[in-house]
Design a protein around this motif. Structure first.
Motif, PDB file in Angstrom:
ATOM      1  N   VAL A 150       8.930  -2.301 -10.270  1.00 17.88           N
ATOM      2  CA  VAL A 150       8.491  -1.863  -8.945  1.00 17.88           C
ATOM      3  C   VAL A 150       9.644  -1.046  -8.385  1.00 17.88           C
ATOM      4  N   ILE A 151       9.371   0.149  -7.939  1.00 16.45           N
ATOM      5  CA  ILE A 151      10.420   1.018  -7.404  1.00 16.45           C
ATOM      6  C   ILE A 151       9.995   1.500  -6.021  1.00 16.45           C
ATOM      7  N   GLY A 152      10.898   1.424  -5.072  1.00 15.78           N
ATOM      8  CA  GLY A 152      10.566   1.757  -3.683  1.00 15.78           C
ATOM      9  C   GLY A 152      10.597   3.250  -3.397  1.00 15.78           C
ATOM     10  N   ASN A 153      10.743   3.594  -2.122  1.00 18.28           N
ATOM     11  CA  ASN A 153      10.782   4.998  -1.710  1.00 18.28           C
ATOM     12  C   ASN A 153      12.196   5.560  -1.807  1.00 18.28           C
ATOM     13  N   ASN A 154      12.275   6.870  -1.963  1.00 21.47           N
ATOM     14  CA  ASN A 154      13.574   7.560  -1.977  1.00 21.47           C
ATOM     15  C   ASN A 154      14.558   6.939  -2.958  1.00 21.47           C
ATOM     16  N   PRO A 192       0.836  -1.196   0.000  1.00 21.72           N
ATOM     17  CA  PRO A 192       0.000   0.000   0.000  1.00 21.72           C
ATOM     18  C   PRO A 192       0.878   1.255   0.000  1.00 21.72           C
ATOM     19  N   GLY A 193       0.369   2.307  -0.587  1.00 17.40           N
ATOM     20  CA  GLY A 193       1.139   3.547  -0.604  1.00 17.40           C
ATOM     21  C   GLY A 193       1.901   3.729  -1.895  1.00 17.40           C
ATOM     22  N   GLY A 241       7.079   3.990  -5.162  1.00 13.93           N
ATOM     23  CA  GLY A 241       6.900   4.534  -3.824  1.00 13.93           C
ATOM     24  C   GLY A 241       7.020   6.044  -3.827  1.00 13.93           C
ATOM     25  N   ARG A 242       7.233   6.585  -2.641  1.00 15.52           N
ATOM     26  CA  ARG A 242       7.328   8.028  -2.493  1.00 15.52           C
ATOM     27  C   ARG A 242       8.721   8.529  -2.848  1.00 15.52           C
ATOM     28  N   ASN A 243       8.777   9.786  -3.252  1.00 10.82           N
ATOM     29  CA  ASN A 243      10.051  10.466  -3.453  1.00 10.82           C
ATOM     30  C   ASN A 243      10.984   9.726  -4.413  1.00 10.82           C
ATOM     31  N   VAL A 244      10.441   9.384  -5.564  1.00  7.54           N
ATOM     32  CA  VAL A 244      11.262   8.754  -6.594  1.00  7.54           C
ATOM     33  C   VAL A 244      11.655   9.842  -7.591  1.00  7.54           C
TER      34      VAL A 244
END
Lengths: 146, 117, 466, 109
Positions: free
Chosen positions: C213-217, C186-187, C197-200
């Motif tokens: 699939v890419i995570g945060n930061n 989620p998110g 994710g966030r801040n990519v």
């Protein structure tokens, strides 16, 4: 809880529950004031209580001299969104880096420092002017889930 | 690091046996030795069967050896790369610069027959 | 219903050489810790309580999952011993298992399902017994079903063994291509086949090819290609002109410039070929490196400030006399001017302005002036004020056109001196960004002091290096 | 420290009550004749609300002694707090830990 709390206890194992209960009360007060609804910070409280208990018992155990006058100084202070406890004594210096015991050899002692290390987020040992001070810090929030 | 000339199949081919590590600490030694080997031949085979580790400076040295060999109208072929070393070569794209052979004798033969890989 | 998850060291022991120090239950699959897949399944199956039991340590699993509050379930933990039979395991957990239906997930297995909605009724209605089995585990039901009248025929799920690094690798790839949506964390933003994710930050000229699939930061630098079929964890930098395809990059990994990561698993400084299970540990931090999380921790902010302020103060004391000397000398000859320059600050939207001297004279005077870094002298006071660092990124000037904003990356920390100057790296903005980024994630206060001195000395002897 | 004992299917279930810490551990260790000999026993920890390293050490000591003499010890009813201690010290690797004392005793002997 805004100020630090200090207490001196005789270096005698009969006083361990006073150290233990005080640590718990301090942890309850601190976590309660920081938005800890019932049960939320139970693990924080348990860990803090246990770590201080271990540090106190260690101090008593290592001061194995007949000198009844020895005291153990415990200080609790809120710090950086967490709680710090330091336990000081006048025992001989010890090595805080001793490796944990091999569990399969059924060790009956030696778990104390291992437990403190696992329970707290940060520990420091200092030796100064004939005093050992073990300083331990635990954050209120779990650093893994922020 | 061992150097010998193989002329059994005709042309003089310099066979360099690399062992252990080629890294920042010993790559200058390889670089310097290579300059002296270039006096004898410009066709090289680096037998890497004993090479366990290579880092980017080692890799840079081998690439610069290749460049020098090519400048002298020769070549530098790699043989018997361990899976770990070849992973580093692939990672840095260096594998695209070299002809790579499963063992040293095949690399030597390729100079004779002119086969590429 | 309740779920008992039984996981033994013999089933997951192989993971430890590939993911040292990480419990296999928290190793991510498509960026989602493995345990979350199991919990999701347990919850979809109708469980309100889950217990995880193992003959190994569950410390880090507990640190991650805690009491299960996040999932709205009651989560507990238990210990079994290595040689316990499945029967003994049930006995040891008898109180947990006595009242209810219990779904027993036994082994290191991945459970695949397509239809979320049907799982609950399936588990409520199916009669007890072993439901499915594969070589590294099984799924079983105990207790009495609610209603067997409508016993369903086919299993709404299937099991996948996790027994080798190759099976782990292939599972990631399959989830990515075949079944992304039910499993995504989620998110994440949910464009089809592209979950982020966030801040990519994807720099201009970088390419992202689905599915990914890419995570945060995450920062994907200029000219880099990510995908197809790439799983990028959180806190990852893929530096310029590197390719990551058919690969998994785990959290906190720095991937250097111009590298090809194809069909590999990269984690910190290790690279694994899943097919052969060979593993290489890079010693070269500019190629692959683990990112130093500690350097980002809050606690270090103060220490960093103190280190930077101390060195700024030292440089102010060292340079104040030469500065005043030049200032007076040049003011007399009317060659001294100041120019107010506004730079982007470290925090978004914040900027700071510094009145920097601009001197109009040539020759040795001028060169001495810059060699002593007197041109940046007023900036040291911003260090004392905590606005900038003494060493960090080149400060980017705020311009009317808004130019420069795209260059601001999450590790941007403006400073008097840049890491590029310390490393004597080419001053071109794109090039220097590499070093700056590298230190943005790896720098420590002690290192900063050394690098500041280096930068200062490098400026003093320009052009004397190769 | 108070110690209660009961019997289930011929197996002694020892139930210490209170805190098992450095001020009570030695008393606990000498508190039951069943701690020596080759019998199999269960230690029911449901009434122990605190355990420290000394308390843990006493349980390990009892287990070692029992196993050397051909007997065995099983543990039952660890609350969260106690379980945590077994987890962080790895002591869980030495003990069979059951949800309830009767099941722990049931299939023995």
């Amino acid at each position: 809880m805004s100020a630090s709390i200090t207490m001196n206890l005789p270096s005698d194992i009969r006083y361990v529950r006073i150290a233990s209960n005080t640590a718990r009360s301090v942890a309850e007060l601190f976590s309660g004031e920081n938005g800890g609804e019932e049960g939320k910070y139970e693990e924080f409280r348990n860990a803090f209580e246990l770590a201080v208990t271990e540090a106190f018992s260690n101090s008593v155990r290592h001061g194995n001299s007949p000198d009844k006058g020895r005291q153990i100084f415990i200080t609790f202070s809120p710090e950086n969104e967490g709680l710090t406890a330091s336990v000081a004594d006048t025992n001989p210096a010890f090595n805080p880096e001793i490796p944990p015991p091999d569990i399969f050899s059924y060790p009956e002692s030696g778990y104390g420092l291992l437990m403190i290390r696992q329970l707290m987020d940060e520990i420091r040992y200092s030796r100064k002017d004939g005093n050992n001070t073990l300083t331990m810090h635990k954050k209120l929030k779990n650093p893994h889930n922020q | 690091m061992k150097f010998q000339i193989d002329s059994s199949s005709g042309p003089h081919i310099g066979i360099v046996t690399l062992t252990g590590r080629v890294d920042a600490r010993n790559c200058t030694e390889l670089q310097n030795s290579f300059m002296s080997w270039l006096m004898d031949t410009s066709r090289f085979v680096f037998d890497c069967s004993g090479l366990e580790f290579i880092d980017s400076s080692g890799l840079g040295t081998i690439v610069s050896c290749l460049r020098k060999a090519l400048d002298h109208n020769g070549d530098l072929k790699l043989a018997a790369l361990s899976p770990k070393v070849s992973m580093v070569l692939e990672l840095t794209k260096a594998s695209k610069l070299f002809s790579i052979f499963p063992d040293a004798s095949e690399a030597v033969n390729s100079y004779v027959t002119g086969t590429k890989e | 219903m309740k779920t008992l998850i039984v996981i033994r060291e013999k089933d997951y022991g192989w993971m430890s050489s590939f993911f040292p120090g990480v419990h296999p239950l928290v190793v991510p699959i498509c960026n989602k810790p493995f345990i979350e897949f199991l919990l999701d399944f347990a919850i979809l199956a109708g469980s309100t309580a889950v217990r995880i039991v193992s003959d190994g340590s569950l410390n880090s699993v507990e640190a991650y999952c805690e009491t299960g509050d996040r999932w709205g379930i009651e989560l507990g933990y238990g210990s079994i011993r290595q040689n316990d039979s499945d029967e003994t395991v049930m006995e040891k957990n008898r109180l947990f298992c006595s009242e209810d239906r219990v779904l027993v997930i036994n082994g290191f297995i991945f459970i695949r399902y397509a239809d979320k909605a049907g799982l609950k009724s399936f588990f409520a209605e199916t009669s007890s017994g072993s439901l499915s089995r594969c070589s590294s585990g099984s799924i079983e039901l105990t207790g009495i079903p609610e209603d067997v009248s409508a016993a369903p025929g086919t299993l709404p799920f299937s099991l996948t063994d996790l027994h080798s690094i190759d099976s782990y690798y292939r599972l990631n790839a399959e989830i990515l291509t075949d079944y992304p949506s039910p499993y995504v964390l989620p998110g994440y933003s949910n464009e089809p086949d592209c979950h982020m994710g966030r801040n990519v930050v994807i720099s201009k000229g970088a390419e992202v090819i689905k599915p990914v699939v890419i995570g945060n930061n995450v920062q994907i630098m200029k000219g880099a290609i990510v995908g197809p079929s790439a799983v990028i964890g959180s806190n990852v930098i893929v530096d310029r002109e590197s390719t990551v395809s058919r690969s998994i990059v785990l959290d906190n990994t720095y991937i250097g410039e111009q590298l090809d990561i194809v069909g590999r698993i990269a984690s910190g400084n290790t690279l694994v070929d899943p097919e052969t299970a060979f593993l290489v540990s890079m010693e070269d931090p500019h190629l692959l490196a683990g990112m130093n999380k500690a350097a980002r921790r809050q606690g270090l902010v103060l220490i960093r400030y103190l280190a930077h302020a101390a060195i700024a103060l030292l440089l102010i004391l060292l340079l104040i006399l030469p500065y005043l000397f030049f200032r007076i000398l040049l003011s007399v000859t009317a060659k001294w001017q100041t120019r107010a320059v506004t730079f982007y600050g470290a925090n978004e939207g914040k900027s700071f302005t510094s009145a920097l001297p601009s001197i109009s004279c040539g020759g040795t005077t001028c060169s001495l002036f810059t060699r002593l870094s007197l041109d940046r002298f007023p900036m040291f006071f911003h260090v004392l004020a905590g606005k900038i660092g003494v060493i960090g990124s080149f400060p980017l000037e705020v311009k009317e056109s808004g130019h420069g904003e795209t260059e601001i990356f999450s590790g941007y920390r403006p400073a008097v001196f840049s890491y590029a100057e310390a490393e004597d790296w080419p001053a071109d903005a794109g090039e220097s960004a590499i070093v700056e980024r590298y230190y943005a994630v790896h720098g420590t206060p002690a290192q900063d002091i050394v690098l500041t001195v280096k930068a200062f000395l490098n400026r003093m002897h320009p052009g004397e290096q190769e | 420290m108070m110690i209660r004992e009961r019997n289930h299917n011929g197996v002694t279930i020892v139930m210490p009550v209170g805190r098992l810490d450095s001020s009570s551990a030695s008393q606990f260790m000498s508190g039951s004749p069943s701690f020596s000999g080759n019998g199999k026993i269960v230690i029911d920890l449901s009434e122990v609300d605190f355990i420290d390293s000394t308390g843990l050490g006493s349980l390990v000591g009892i287990a070692r002694k029992k196993r050397e003499q051909g007997g065995d010890v099983r543990l039952a009813c660890l609350n969260e707090k106690l379980r945590k201690v077994f987890e962080i010290t790895q002591a869980f690797r030495l003990f069979d830990i059951y949800d309830d004392a009767e099941t722990a005793a049931g299939r023995q002997g």
